[in-house]
Design a protein around this motif. Structure first.
Motif, PDB file in Angstrom:
ATOM      1  N   GLU A 159       0.812  -1.206   0.000  1.00 13.69           N
ATOM      2  CA  GLU A 159       0.000   0.000   0.000  1.00 13.69           C
ATOM      3  C   GLU A 159       0.849   1.261   0.000  1.00 13.69           C
ATOM      4  O   GLU A 159       0.437   2.294  -0.474  1.00 13.69           O
ATOM      5  CB  GLU A 159      -0.898   0.008   1.218  1.00 13.69           C
ATOM      6  N   ARG A 197      -9.383   2.394   7.959  1.00 14.47           N
ATOM      7  CA  ARG A 197     -10.570   1.754   7.378  1.00 14.47           C
ATOM      8  C   ARG A 197     -11.786   1.959   8.279  1.00 14.47           C
ATOM      9  O   ARG A 197     -11.671   1.965   9.506  1.00 14.47           O
ATOM     10  CB  ARG A 197     -10.308   0.266   7.178  1.00 14.47           C
ATOM     11  N   ALA A 198     -12.932   2.079   7.618  1.00 13.21           N
ATOM     12  CA  ALA A 198     -14.171   2.387   8.349  1.00 13.21           C
ATOM     13  C   ALA A 198     -14.646   1.212   9.187  1.00 13.21           C
ATOM     14  O   ALA A 198     -15.541   1.350  10.010  1.00 13.21           O
ATOM     15  CB  ALA A 198     -15.256   2.784   7.363  1.00 13.21           C
ATOM     16  N   SER A 199     -14.029   0.029   8.974  1.00 17.13           N
ATOM     17  CA  SER A 199     -14.516  -1.154   9.678  1.00 17.13           C
ATOM     18  C   SER A 199     -13.752  -1.448  10.975  1.00 17.13           C
ATOM     19  O   SER A 199     -13.998  -2.477  11.606  1.00 17.13           O
ATOM     20  CB  SER A 199     -14.430  -2.362   8.742  1.00 17.13           C
ATOM     21  N   ALA A 255      -3.912   0.705   7.923  1.00 16.93           N
ATOM     22  CA  ALA A 255      -4.901  -0.079   7.169  1.00 16.93           C
ATOM     23  C   ALA A 255      -5.242  -1.417   7.831  1.00 16.93           C
ATOM     24  O   ALA A 255      -6.303  -1.971   7.580  1.00 16.93           O
ATOM     25  CB  ALA A 255      -4.401  -0.316   5.755  1.00 16.93           C
ATOM     26  N   ARG A 308     -18.316  -0.043  14.853  1.00 20.46           N
ATOM     27  CA  ARG A 308     -17.151   0.263  14.026  1.00 20.46           C
ATOM     28  C   ARG A 308     -17.086   1.773  13.854  1.00 20.46           C
ATOM     29  O   ARG A 308     -18.011   2.478  14.265  1.00 20.46           O
ATOM     30  CB  ARG A 308     -17.294  -0.415  12.657  1.00 20.46           C
ATOM     31  N   ILE A 309     -16.025   2.239  13.244  1.00 24.14           N
ATOM     32  CA  ILE A 309     -15.895   3.684  13.043  1.00 24.14           C
ATOM     33  C   ILE A 309     -17.105   4.212  12.279  1.00 24.14           C
ATOM     34  O   ILE A 309     -17.653   5.263  12.600  1.00 24.14           O
ATOM     35  CB  ILE A 309     -14.584   3.979  12.280  1.00 24.14           C
ATOM     36  N   ILE A 310     -17.518   3.469  11.274  1.00 29.19           N
ATOM     37  CA  ILE A 310     -18.647   3.899  10.440  1.00 29.19           C
ATOM     38  C   ILE A 310     -19.930   4.017  11.280  1.00 29.19           C
ATOM     39  O   ILE A 310     -20.700   4.961  11.115  1.00 29.19           O
ATOM     40  CB  ILE A 310     -18.838   2.929   9.247  1.00 29.19           C
ATOM     41  N   TYR A 316      -6.456   8.552   5.083  1.00 32.96           N
ATOM     42  CA  TYR A 316      -6.661   7.731   3.890  1.00 32.96           C
ATOM     43  C   TYR A 316      -6.489   6.234   4.173  1.00 32.96           C
ATOM     44  O   TYR A 316      -7.181   5.407   3.612  1.00 32.96           O
ATOM     45  CB  TYR A 316      -5.653   8.130   2.803  1.00 32.96           C
ATOM     46  N   ALA A 340     -19.615   7.111  13.483  1.00 26.13           N
ATOM     47  CA  ALA A 340     -19.783   8.330  12.691  1.00 26.13           C
ATOM     48  C   ALA A 340     -21.256   8.557  12.371  1.00 26.13           C
ATOM     49  O   ALA A 340     -21.749   9.690  12.456  1.00 26.13           O
ATOM     50  CB  ALA A 340     -18.979   8.226  11.401  1.00 26.13           C
ATOM     51  N   ASN A 341     -21.964   7.502  12.039  1.00 26.84           N
ATOM     52  CA  ASN A 341     -23.399   7.631  11.732  1.00 26.84           C
ATOM     53  C   ASN A 341     -24.182   8.105  12.949  1.00 26.84           C
ATOM     54  O   ASN A 341     -25.061   8.947  12.838  1.00 26.84           O
ATOM     55  CB  ASN A 341     -23.964   6.295  11.248  1.00 26.84           C
ATOM     56  N   GLN A 386     -23.374  11.778  13.746  1.00 24.86           N
ATOM     57  CA  GLN A 386     -23.926  12.742  12.782  1.00 24.86           C
ATOM     58  C   GLN A 386     -25.407  13.007  13.010  1.00 24.86           C
ATOM     59  O   GLN A 386     -25.923  14.020  12.581  1.00 24.86           O
ATOM     60  CB  GLN A 386     -23.738  12.209  11.357  1.00 24.86           C
ATOM     61  N   LEU A 408     -11.424   9.193  10.640  1.00 21.08           N
ATOM     62  CA  LEU A 408     -12.389   9.412   9.558  1.00 21.08           C
ATOM     63  C   LEU A 408     -11.728  10.082   8.361  1.00 21.08           C
ATOM     64  O   LEU A 408     -12.118   9.876   7.227  1.00 21.08           O
ATOM     65  CB  LEU A 408     -13.543  10.297  10.045  1.00 21.08           C
TER      66      LEU A 408
END
Lengths: 362, 390
Positions: free
Chosen positions: B25, B132-134, B102, B180-182, B129, B185-186, B189, B126
């Motif tokens: 990567e 990861r969102a998971s 990553a 998870r991070i996602i 780069y 974040a949801n 928000q 968030l």
């Protein structure tokens, strides 16, 4: 250059890849939100718009077929040469738009710590050289690539199935029908490839109308499915991500394949390559129509050098990129290439007297 | 000329492929020069973030028959900085390698971030780069996140992997939600939803230590921990969120014996009613389970009477877990971490718009009814007596 003709289905495979590339590199912006159930319904607006803009294009096709059957043709005039240059300009800007977006994708998601200028220049040159192979080669390659893209996208969808959370959806038409229509139109305006149909009419064999209808419906369904998985798996998070489709793909894993995004990215690069090569072909063909003495290969290579220079300039600052991704630019390019110029051409064609084809001028 | 063109095309294709499909990567960087981060702990003290990372020990991993090496599988570094990014970037000055986020498995956040919030911690993850969102999130309860990363577990283990497995498996068993991070974040928000993150502590086990789940931390709208749900209260979250896939229940039977049931299906349906200006949520759970064990003795063979007892027991058990969680969240003003507002938004969008801004207060006064429909699917290999007199 391979000068064989292509079937209408092969040609629309090429347009299918081009449209998918737009969806893969779709950016959420202040004006268009991704995290909404309305996003999944936007392709309906695209389908409607695509059928509406086909009216002038269809009239040109009909006129073209009538002339061909009578062995008649329209002589080149200054007016048509100007139109061709306008087309060249539209698709040159479209190349810049697509490449700038791809540059942002590569430098943000794939190799964030590296200077990707050389990579983008190589891609640009590769696409320009590929465009020299002609429509036949590009369309046939699109057939193979489409199969790859569809297989890999279905694989991602299957593995994202468990990530779908219905809490991530929102009520339909949450912000009213006007907002939905506006966003739908802005999405439809990304499909500038529709305007290329009239440029390749002499090379396309078969029923264009039927192939176009199939392309519109199949593309609409594909895009709606992709957006369903993006919205369903990401929810509101999609709006905070630069490339929501890519972020959704990063969540996918399939057995031992934990990094499907790496596989999918490779497939996306194929889409980008096809699209840019096709647009280079459009530009070189349009310029060659006006300036017959300049060979198409010189136009394509010259355009690629110019594109590389401009992209290197744009790439340096994110603010420069925002102009190329602005809604106003997309809408202008779309309206010019699919509505204004085709109508102008049709009106003009109806007025001029066609010439008869002879052995000499064929 | 044609041959030259072909050679040029092949060369161009090679350059193209090499640049597209680089094996690593971080292009041009050897794996041994990377800090392959497995877990990150974040604390905040005296105006600085302190990050502690567990990284793979590349030297040990690269040794043939590496397991016999005397070195540990992982290394641990701590660093402080003004921001999370600052601290993580400064780690390079300690390890001499570039960080690779990553492959990070888990982020542990100290329950007490003083004046900072969970959003301040997540901002880097968030935006980055590589990140990861998971990646999984958990809260260190009563201890520094650093202590959890430096836990003295069984020798030669990747601690973050064990913690990741603990969080994943406990979620599968419906004991805690998976965050998870996602997901964080949801939740952050949405101004009406409260974030609920599994809490973990360390427990002594002889000379070693073990990770132990300690309920869930509920964050308020400002991103600070407002309350903790106990272990039992956390178990109700899965039913309330319609997120129960697997797991087991152990309950007392009316005859004083104990029974354990394996969950094989659970689906929660929601109906919303408004009565005299109040919101009433009717929750219906369709639940299916197998008998895993029931107390031995005269009534060990599940006849019809026992089956009815078992069914009632499970119904009560599920309902009590759900009610306990709801009561805790409402009483302690923990907030809506079960996304009742989202259900309202989907079912009655117009009504939701009128209550959205005042949701935290409205949530405390929501009335709920819970109905559980239980199906005992299997009873194991013991004989099923269908005759009541048996």
């Amino acid at each position: 250059m391979l000068k064989e003709k292509v079937s209408a289905n092969q040609f629309f495979m090429l347009l299918y890849l081009s449209l998918l590339n737009t969806v893969f590199m779709y950016l959420s912006s202040d004006s268009i939100k991704i995290a909404s159930t309305d996003t999944i319904l936007r392709p309906v607006v695209f389908i409607l718009v695509a059928f509406v803009v086909y009216v002038p294009i269809g009239l040109i096709i009909k006129h073209h077929n009538q002339l061909s059957s009578k062995r008649l043709y329209i002589q080149k005039t200054t007016f048509l040469k100007i139109i061709a240059i306008l087309y060249a300009a539209i698709y040159f800007i479209s190349i810049l738009k697509s490449l700038a977006r791809f540059d942002l994708f590569v430098s943000s998601e794939l190799f964030p710590n590296s200077d990707m200028t050389i990579f983008i220049v190589i891609i640009t040159l590769t696409c320009a050289i590929l465009s020299l192979l002609g429509l036949g080669a590009l369309s046939r390659a699109a057939g193979i690539f489409s199969a790859l893209v569809i297989i890999s996208t279905v694989l991602v969808m299957v593995s994202l199935r468990s990530e779908i959370n219905f809490m991530n959806f929102t009520p339909v038409f949450e912000n009213g029908l006007i907002d939905f229509s506006k966003e739908g139109l802005l999405f439809a305006a990304q499909a500038t490839e529709i305007g290329t149909i009239i440029m390749f009419l002499p090379e396309i064999e078969g029923n264009v109308k039927r192939a176009y209808s199939r392309w519109v419906v199949f593309s609409g369904i594909s895009v709606a499915l992709i957006f369903f998985f993006v919205v369903g798996s990401l929810g509101a998070f999609a709006d905070s991500q630069l490339f929501p489709t890519y972020t959704a793909v990063t969540l996918a894993s399939f057995g031992l394949l934990e990094r499907i995004d790496a596989l999918e990215t490779g497939v996306w690069i194929l889409c980008v390559t096809e699209k840019i090569a096709f647009y280079f072909l459009v530009v070189s063909k349009a310029v060659n129509y006006t300036f017959k003495k300049i060979p198409q290969k010189f136009v394509a290579l010259g355009a690629s050098v110019l594109v590389s220079v401009i992209i290197s300039f744009v790439s340096y600052n994110i603010k420069r990129f925002s102009f190329l991704s602005s809604d106003i630019l997309s809408v202008t390019l779309f309206l010019l290439s699919t509505v204004i110029l085709p109508i102008t051409i049709y009106v003009y064609l109806r007025r001029v007297k066609p010439c008869e084809k002879t052995e000499e001028n064929i | 000329m044609k041959k030259l063109k072909r050679i040029f095309s092949v060369l161009l294709l090679c350059v193209f492929s090499l640049s597209c499909f680089s094996s690593c990567e971080k292009a041009g960087t050897e794996l041994s020069d990377l800090m392959i981060i497995q877990g990150i702990g974040v604390d905040y003290e005296k105006g600085n973030f302190i990050v502690t990372v567990e990284i793979l020990n590349n030297e040990q991993s690269g040794t043939p028959g590496g397991d016999s090496s005397s070195e540990d599988k992982t290394k641990i570094y701590s660093m402080q900085g003004e921001t999370v990014a600052d601290a993580l970037r400064l780690l390079t000055t300690k390890s001499g390698n570039l960080p690779l986020f990553a492959h990070n498995r888990v982020i542990i956040i100290n329950e007490n971030l003083n004046e900072k919030t969970i959003s301040d911690v997540l901002e880097f993850f968030l935006r980055n780069y590589d990140s990861r969102a998971s990646q999984l999130l958990c809260v260190s309860k009563g201890q520094k996140a650093e202590k959890l990363i430096r836990a003295k577990l069984l020798k030669d283990t990747v601690k973050s992997e064990i913690l990741e497995n603990l969080l994943t498996e406990s979620h599968k068993k419906s004991l805690i939600p998976q965050v998870r991070i996602i997901d964080a974040a949801n939740a952050l928000q949405n101004k009406a939803i409260s974030l609920c993150v599994p809490a973990v502590t360390l427990k002594k086990n002889g000379e070693n230590e073990d990770y132990e789940l300690s309920g869930c931390a509920v964050y308020d709208r400002n991103g600070r921990v407002s309350m903790f749900l106990t272990k039992n209260e956390s178990e109700g979250l899965g039913f309330l969120n319609n997120d129960v896939k697997d797991g087991f229940l152990t309950e007392d039977l009316p005859n004083g014996e104990k029974a354990t049931f394996l969950i094989n299906k659970s689906k929660t349906k929601y109906e919303i009613e408004t009565k005299n200006g109040n919101l009433i949520y009717h929750l219906t759970v369709d639940f299916s389970c197998d008998v895993d064990e029931i107390g031995v003795g005269e009534r060990a063979y599940p006849d019809k009477v026992i089956m009815k007892d078992l069914k009632n027991t499970v119904e009560k058990a599920v309902a009590s877990r759900m009610n306990a969680t709801l009561d805790a969240l409402k009483k302690e003003k923990g907030g809506d971490c079960i996304a009742f507002c989202k259900i309202l938004e989907l079912k009655k969008p117009q009504l939701y718009k009128t209550v959205e801004d005042n949701w935290q207060n409205i949530f405390s006064n929501i009335q709920t009814t819970v109905e559980v429909n239980v199906t005992i699917r299997r009873v194991g290999e013991e004989t099923l007596k269908t005759n009541e007199s048996a």
